[in-house]
Scaffold this motif. Sequence first.
Motif, PDB file in Angstrom:
ATOM      1  N   ALA A   8     144.851 103.869 -39.924  1.00 43.71           N
ATOM      2  CA  ALA A   8     144.188 102.990 -38.954  1.00 43.71           C
ATOM      3  C   ALA A   8     143.830 103.826 -37.730  1.00 43.71           C
ATOM      4  CB  ALA A   8     145.109 101.846 -38.559  1.00 43.71           C
ATOM      5  N   ASN A   9     142.706 103.495 -37.122  1.00 40.26           N
ATOM      6  CA  ASN A   9     142.280 104.167 -35.884  1.00 40.26           C
ATOM      7  C   ASN A   9     142.268 105.689 -36.022  1.00 40.26           C
ATOM      8  OD1 ASN A   9     141.949 101.695 -34.590  1.00 40.26           O
ATOM      9  ND2 ASN A   9     144.056 101.692 -33.793  1.00 40.26           N
ATOM     10  N   GLU A  10     141.636 106.156 -37.072  1.00 43.82           N
ATOM     11  CA  GLU A  10     141.491 107.604 -37.252  1.00 43.82           C
ATOM     12  C   GLU A  10     140.350 108.113 -36.370  1.00 43.82           C
ATOM     13  OE1 GLU A  10     139.974 110.807 -40.499  1.00 43.82           O
ATOM     14  OE2 GLU A  10     141.256 109.192 -41.294  1.00 43.82           O
ATOM     15  N   THR A  11     140.644 109.089 -35.529  1.00 46.52           N
ATOM     16  CA  THR A  11     139.656 109.562 -34.556  1.00 46.52           C
ATOM     17  C   THR A  11     138.426 110.141 -35.231  1.00 46.52           C
ATOM     18  OG1 THR A  11     141.451 110.056 -33.027  1.00 46.52           O
ATOM     19  CG2 THR A  11     139.320 111.033 -32.546  1.00 46.52           C
ATOM     20  N   ASN A  12     138.626 110.887 -36.305  1.00 51.93           N
ATOM     21  CA  ASN A  12     137.473 111.501 -36.955  1.00 51.93           C
ATOM     22  C   ASN A  12     136.531 110.451 -37.533  1.00 51.93           C
ATOM     23  OD1 ASN A  12     136.123 113.996 -37.591  1.00 51.93           O
ATOM     24  ND2 ASN A  12     136.711 113.703 -39.731  1.00 51.93           N
TER      25      ASN A  12
END
Length: 723
Positions: A509-513
């Motif tokens: 969840a909420n992976e920056t890439n």
Amino acid sequence: MILKFGDSGNSLGLGSLCTMVLSLFAGERQQHPVTHTPALPPSYPLAVRNPYLSTWMPSDLVQNLPSAEPQFWAGQSVGWSVIARVDGQAYSLMSVKEPGDEIRPAVVRDAEYTATHSIFNLTAGSVTFTLDFFSPISPSNYLRQSLPFSYLTVTVSEAVANEIQVYSSIDGRWTGVSQDTVPSVHQAGDTVIHSLAVKGATTYAENADMATWGQAIFASRPTASSELSSGSGERLADRSQFVRNGRLAGNNEPWVSEGVVSLSHDLGTVTGELSVNFGVGYVREEAIDYLGRAYTGYYRAEYPQTFQAVSYFLDDYPDALRESQKLDLKMAGKAKEAAGRKYADIVTLSARQAYGGIDLTIPNDSLDTENVLAFIKELSSNGNLNTVDVIMPAFPIYYILDPDYIRLLLEPMMRYLAAGRWRLPYTIHDMGSHYPRAIGHDDQQAEPMPIEECGNLLVLALAYVRATGDTNWTDQYTNLLRGYADYLIDNGVNIENQLSSNDAAGPLANETNLAIKAAVGIKAFGELTGLAEYSQIGEERADLFFRQGLGTDEKKTHFVLEYPEKPLSWKIPYNLYPDVLLNLSTFPEAAYEMNNDFFSSVRSEYGVVLDHRQDWAKSDWNIWLAATLDTKTRDEFVDDLWAYMTNGKHNWPFSDRYVATSAHGNDPGVPILCRARPTVGGHFALMALQGPRSLKEALSVSTLEDAKHNGDQHVLGSQGEEL
């Protein structure tokens, strides 16, 4: 006892003399170290044209090439032997596993690869032989690119009035089910064409990734200086016939499990240099099932019968060879300009593999050349068809050589999406669970990668338009693309637990890439359509994740793996690459400057791992990231990939996933799972910065220069346009 020779005064003891004589009669069994040029690859491409014609020679077998068997990309051995007969003495040049007393092994001297050729030089007695395995790369020439054949050229050089014959054969393992193979032979003019097929095969069936419903092809024709003979039957009996007589008797014996089909050239007395050509391939008349309609190779519009296609392929050799020599030279030169010699070594090894996962097709019923579709196999993972996140990493090579392939590969999916058969609000992952059945996912059960594939599609659409100027194709899908851009707007900040392209790393969840991909994808749609509000939103998202620091650590030393409150985590932010390539300026320059110092600091034995949790790297994504960095850091990425490629610790077709560090206790510098994947097209990311169609334009200039030098008034491009 001492024996003296001539008047030189040199002398040999009897033991030394016996050793020398035995060595000569043993065919120089003591092998010399093989020189590999320009570098040591993991495996040499031999015949690599599509997912079912993909044959390789592992580099650790090259030293023993006379007995080594080639391999299908997935690792199965196949028989493809080459024998030369010099003044009545037979020498194995390749793949003679049980030579017996009558056949001596030739001595392997050196091996070389270019973008389109793999070349091995051997000596047999006093004669030098060259085996040149040539798989054309000609993407703008749909006819040439779609032909499912490769060349083997055997060249005799340094002969001095030697009687020479050359033999080659393939066996039933090329069909995927050798025990059920049925041979046949066809003669078209002076061309002899052997075919091997599986009796009672089911259309579109595979066995361990090998097609079983088509025909393996082996062909040749005599030259002005050679006589051609052919045979088939039990392997040892067929071979012995050539060894004894220097020719084959044309026997068509009942097929056995150890059977071969064979061709031999009698060159007579040779002084100097002569060459003969063989063609090897795998033909599928019904190549792809696209939504219940059979598609076939593009070449069949011109040559519907296999014997016609094979004859044309052999006729085309001089032109295909000239084109390949220009491509080899220009690709290596442009790569050196982009990032140096080691980078050139990487991309030239990657080129055949990048195109070797693709079939270029037209409808089998109409053979309509206005309805061209390309299909790509996700080799070595699950065999998905036209996976969006396989097309995405591979696209830099299409971008510089022929960007129409971006459209050709996406079009099967776009038609399916436009028909409304995929009902979920994000882009489908692939066009079929397993090649060659492009039947979509009407059950809505494709692997879910919502942010990944929506962002990929929008970037690829813009890359195609930027490279070609063709807005007509994207205009017809604007409403569809807008829906995916809106999905990124609605879901690109608070990202639910989901997979990225690197599904082996698991969902997050909420992976920056992924958030970076969403921001760049939204901006790409704005630039594609001229809708400024989308461009503004993309830039605002970039501001949120970089300047406001949602996606970075507190000191802005790097992008984190997840947000918020994961300051020590990190992942390579390769999704920044399209922002640089397409001059979108979604993210500010400071975001790129931040990466330079950080990624030098987390470098390991074979480069930078995917993220802080892993011990493995992805070569395509690392070169994507390298294209966003300063020269010093970029070169570190190139050096590390070159070191992995050439370390001699592995022998698969170029694997894009490998252990990069020993930190977790695993052996660094060895591949994981992935073989022969076309995603190595991503290695061309640095060359793509030279501009769209840059390699194609360099080849066009080369063609014009050659024409002027030769006095030609008109030079036509591969599709017939005047250059």
